[in-house]
Design an enzyme around this catalytic site. Structure first.
Site, PDB file in Angstrom:
ATOM      1  N   ASP A 155       3.122 -61.411   8.233  1.00  0.00           N
ATOM      2  CA  ASP A 155       3.357 -61.516   6.797  1.00  0.00           C
ATOM      3  C   ASP A 155       3.201 -62.951   6.300  1.00  0.00           C
ATOM      4  O   ASP A 155       3.149 -63.904   7.082  1.00  0.00           O
ATOM      5  CB  ASP A 155       4.768 -61.026   6.463  1.00  0.00           C
ATOM      6  CG  ASP A 155       4.912 -59.522   6.534  1.00  0.00           C
ATOM      7  OD1 ASP A 155       3.887 -58.832   6.679  1.00  0.00           O
ATOM      8  OD2 ASP A 155       6.051 -59.029   6.451  1.00  0.00           O
ATOM      9  N   MET A 205      14.756 -62.138  -2.856  1.00  0.00           N
ATOM     10  CA  MET A 205      13.719 -61.679  -3.794  1.00  0.00           C
ATOM     11  C   MET A 205      14.226 -61.601  -5.231  1.00  0.00           C
ATOM     12  O   MET A 205      13.921 -60.678  -5.965  1.00  0.00           O
ATOM     13  CB  MET A 205      13.182 -60.305  -3.350  1.00  0.00           C
ATOM     14  CG  MET A 205      12.543 -60.323  -1.973  1.00  0.00           C
ATOM     15  SD  MET A 205      12.090 -58.679  -1.353  1.00  0.00           S
ATOM     16  CE  MET A 205      13.702 -58.071  -0.826  1.00  0.00           C
ATOM     17  N   LYS A 215       2.394 -59.589   1.850  1.00  0.00           N
ATOM     18  CA  LYS A 215       3.778 -59.158   1.648  1.00  0.00           C
ATOM     19  C   LYS A 215       4.658 -60.267   1.092  1.00  0.00           C
ATOM     20  O   LYS A 215       5.793 -60.461   1.508  1.00  0.00           O
ATOM     21  CB  LYS A 215       4.401 -58.611   2.938  1.00  0.00           C
ATOM     22  CG  LYS A 215       3.627 -57.508   3.617  1.00  0.00           C
ATOM     23  CD  LYS A 215       3.446 -56.291   2.728  1.00  0.00           C
ATOM     24  CE  LYS A 215       4.724 -55.498   2.537  1.00  0.00           C
ATOM     25  NZ  LYS A 215       4.511 -54.284   1.731  1.00  0.00           N
TER      26      LYS A 215
END
Length: 268
Positions: A52, A186, A73
């Site tokens: 990733d 996130m 990602k």
């Protein structure tokens, strides 16, 4: 004695990485120092590494005999669809290769490791998890913030902020009501909305908050502010993903525990 010499002296024998197997591994939050022996050994043995965006490219030097397949990602940027990644893992394993699926942090902490394991199980592909230092705890340690501290907190909440403002959003008021520190993955794109939701849920605007950006890497930056000003400060000072948001009294311990690190201005 070099690091390599020290590692060589350890009585560690990695499990056999069989052809046709997939190992779902965590590379830690970014810095090479957070890489585990188990993952380093798997990198050396792998035929294919599917990795990733949050994996430091330097990690791949340990897999010099493998093909390196990048699948992105990273939030807000183009990424390979998850179904495509699942099919890729299955295809490489069915071709008899040792497949290392490498993610930032820990594969099972907001890393879709469980989803990928389900896809492998459904296809009859043998797999195992290799844990990594999850970004929350690696970042907190690097910033000099204790994850738990007697007299400050009795729990810690790990949450994802990518769905803030959508029907799939968390109940931020309920999280605020726990009185325990919250580490948000996130969440940078929705930081202002999250801060407002936490305050609406009862958290004081003066609650200490921090942003830990590029934690454990050479580019690490730390911003400490009050919850009511953290979003404005982040914009003004150019903080962006990848970053973790920490809200709670553990942030206030940073200055007392590590004065040499506490160079950021804490709002009055």
């Amino acid at each position: 004695m070099s690091v390599a010499d020290a590692v060589a002296r350890l009585p560690y024998a990695p499990p056999p990485f069989e052809p046709g197997h997939v190992w779902l591994a965590g590379a830690g939050p970014g810095g090479l120092g957070c890489l585990t022996l188990e993952v380093a050994a798997a990198l050396q043995a792998a035929d294919v590494v599917i990795y990733d965006a949050l994996v430091d490219p330097a990690v791949l030097q340990a897999a010099c005999g493998a093909r390196h397949l990048y699948v992105g990602k990273r939030g807000g940027e183009p990424s390979t669809p998850q179904d495509t990644i699942n099919r890729l893992m299955v295809a490489e394993a069915r071709a008899g290769r040792r497949v290392l699926r490498l993610k930032g942090g820990d594969p099972n902490t907001f890393g879709r490791g469980g989803e990928e394991a389900l896809a492998l199980a459904a296809a009859g592909i043998p797999f195992r998890f290799l844990p990594g230092v999850t970004s929350a705890f690696g970042a907190l340690a690097a910033a000099g913030i204790p994850a738990t501290m007697r007299g400050v907190n009795k729990a810690i909440v790990l949450a994802t902020g990518h769905a803030a403002g959508t029907p799939e959003d968390l109940d931020w008021a309920a999280l605020a009501g726990t009185g325990q520190p919250i580490v948000i993955y996130m969440g940078m794109r929705n930081l202002e909305a999250i801060a407002k939701a936490l305050m609406a849920g009862g958290l004081s605007g003066r609650t200490p908050a921090a942003i830990l950006m590029a934690a454990t890497t050479a580019g690490e930056r730390v911003l400490v502010a009050r919850l009511e000003t953290i979003a404005e400060r982040a914009r003004a000072e150019g903080f962006r993903a990848p970053a973790l948001i920490v809200v709670g009294d553990i942030v206030g311990q940073r200055r007392a525990l590590a004065p040499r690190q506490a160079c950021e201005r804490m709002d009055a």
